[in-house]
Design a protein around this motif. Sequence first.
Motif, PDB file in Angstrom:
ATOM      1  N   LEU A 101       0.828  -1.199   0.000  1.00 28.85           N
ATOM      2  CA  LEU A 101       0.000   0.000   0.000  1.00 28.85           C
ATOM      3  C   LEU A 101       0.870   1.260   0.000  1.00 28.85           C
ATOM      4  N   LEU A 102       1.923   1.262   0.786  1.00 25.75           N
ATOM      5  CA  LEU A 102       2.822   2.417   0.824  1.00 25.75           C
ATOM      6  C   LEU A 102       3.528   2.603  -0.515  1.00 25.75           C
TER       7      LEU A 102
ATOM      8  N   TRP B 255       1.118   4.178  -2.871  1.00 25.99           N
ATOM      9  CA  TRP B 255       0.932   5.588  -2.495  1.00 25.99           C
ATOM     10  C   TRP B 255       2.116   6.444  -2.926  1.00 25.99           C
TER      11      TRP B 255
ATOM     12  N   SER C 108       2.047   6.933  -6.710  1.00 22.76           N
ATOM     13  CA  SER C 108       1.037   7.905  -7.148  1.00 22.76           C
ATOM     14  C   SER C 108       1.441   9.325  -6.792  1.00 22.76           C
ATOM     15  N   VAL C 109       2.024   9.508  -5.615  1.00 24.02           N
ATOM     16  CA  VAL C 109       2.501  10.837  -5.238  1.00 24.02           C
ATOM     17  C   VAL C 109       3.655  11.263  -6.144  1.00 24.02           C
TER      18      VAL C 109
ATOM     19  N   SER D 277      -2.356   9.890 -11.419  1.00 20.27           N
ATOM     20  CA  SER D 277      -2.046   9.580 -10.030  1.00 20.27           C
ATOM     21  C   SER D 277      -3.280   9.068  -9.295  1.00 20.27           C
TER      22      SER D 277
ATOM     23  N   TYR E  92      -3.977   4.930  -8.170  1.00 22.18           N
ATOM     24  CA  TYR E  92      -4.111   4.660  -6.739  1.00 22.18           C
ATOM     25  C   TYR E  92      -5.506   4.143  -6.408  1.00 22.18           C
TER      26      TYR E  92
ATOM     27  N   LEU F  14      -6.642   0.406  -4.815  1.00 23.78           N
ATOM     28  CA  LEU F  14      -7.486   0.222  -3.644  1.00 23.78           C
ATOM     29  C   LEU F  14      -8.697  -0.655  -3.951  1.00 23.78           C
TER      30      LEU F  14
ATOM     31  N   GLY G 289      -5.984   3.349   2.919  1.00 25.25           N
ATOM     32  CA  GLY G 289      -5.595   3.956   1.658  1.00 25.25           C
ATOM     33  C   GLY G 289      -6.159   5.355   1.494  1.00 25.25           C
TER      34      GLY G 289
ATOM     35  N   LEU H  32      -4.183   7.789   3.686  1.00 24.05           N
ATOM     36  CA  LEU H  32      -2.931   8.176   3.038  1.00 24.05           C
ATOM     37  C   LEU H  32      -3.189   9.153   1.891  1.00 24.05           C
ATOM     38  N   PHE H  33      -4.262   8.907   1.150  1.00 24.06           N
ATOM     39  CA  PHE H  33      -4.587   9.805   0.047  1.00 24.06           C
ATOM     40  C   PHE H  33      -4.923  11.203   0.556  1.00 24.06           C
TER      41      PHE H  33
ATOM     42  N   GLY I  86      -1.681  12.905   1.559  1.00 24.18           N
ATOM     43  CA  GLY I  86      -0.943  13.320   0.370  1.00 24.18           C
ATOM     44  C   GLY I  86      -1.581  14.504  -0.322  1.00 24.18           C
TER      45      GLY I  86
END
Length: 471
Positions: free
Chosen positions: A231-232, A235, A238-239, A251, A255, A259, A275, A278-279, A282
């Motif tokens: 998952l990281l 992320w 995508s970042v 992006s 992502y 998910l 997820g 985190l989104f 970000g």
Amino acid sequence: MSSQPQAPVTVVPPLPNRRNAELFLLGFAAVITTVALLIVEANQERGVSWDLLQYTLGFLALFGAAHLAVRRFAPYADPLLLPVVAVLNGLGLVMIHRLDLAEGALGTGGARGPSANQQMLWTLVGVIAFCLVVAYLSDHRMLARYGYVCGLVGLVFLAIPALLPSSISEENGAKIWIRVHGFSIQPAELSKILLLIFFAAVLVAKRSLFTSAGKHFLGMNLPRPRDLAPLLAAWIASVGVMVFEKDLGTSLLLYASFLVLVYVATDRLSWVLLGLTLFAIGSVLAYHVFAHVRVRVENWLDPFADPDGTGYQMVQSLFSFATGGIFGTGLGNGQPGTVPAASTDFIIAAVGEELGLVGLAGVLMLYTILIIRGLRTAIAVRDSFGKLLAAGLASTLAIQLFIVVGGVTKLIPLTGLTTPWMSYGGSSLIANYVLLGILIRISHSARRPLDGKAPNATPIAAARTEVIGRV
């Protein structure tokens, strides 16, 4: 000698594969495209030319060849997938031609402008790619063997534009192109398919990693901290796309697709909540650190704050929808050329103006049919990799459509993605035809008969023995 009675011979009729229904629907799609083109010509007070007949014959030839490929190599595939795409592609060509007329970009003697001509050429290349996938991808499960290779190639495709000079990779602030000697390609369009194959293969091979239970919190089983690496990684990737290429749409699409696949594979809401957390983190950081993200958000909140500058595109899009109203101005009667990038990012605005809310709802319904049939394919197919891949392909279409329509209608910040099969652009068109070819192959595998039994055309009850969430 006593003769034993012979058992009666039962003649089993050939199982229906619905290819004739597909052929009929493709003919109907050609009629819709031709009539729409004639309406545009009539409302623009242009005469009927030989080029219009060539356009119709070319459309029939392309999708006739696609139908023959499906009939030969995937005879039990879903009969609705290809005709729905044909209608969307045809309407996209008509709208691009309409925008050519609005911009005055006509050839010297042709009825179609350069953009429509080029889009027809890209349609040819896309249909060829579709036929090659249908013909040579004999079993979709073979893609799982190359899952890690697809993931590596997909990441390389994503990274290439960021490493190239801005002169050959940047347009409108986003570094997403590769331009060499007049030829341009957007590699992220192919990356989304390669990465979906990678995600599905990893989720099947590493099922225990994603289903291991950690702490129990608020009725959910949280994953163990050491299992959060995938998952990281998604992320961070995508970042990275958002930071180095300034491509918000890709992006978010990649992502969100990851998910969805994780949730489908594990049936655990905790992965989705982590997820999304985190989104959100970000997104907040990107808003405060990067100016282009801040401009997109500000234009979303109030495009009329700078109607002649950064908000001009969104303001014109909103005016287009308002002008179209319920039933639209009619094909050829609106002013879709007032919206910048109307043939690419904002083709939905052109559809909303000239076809109105009713016409736009019809287009969205076609996409809905395509997505639902893709999800039914995921339910019907019997192998875990096929389930995840079909669900991923259908979900990616749904996510991309939501991002595009949401951005154009000011529901969410504008991202710059194209509308599948409708927007102008060769990379998008070819990639989406490859996506369709893979979905056709999975559909054929799901619906074909086993041991002389009826094809799995209505698989809902049978599929209950194997839930999608249990990979």
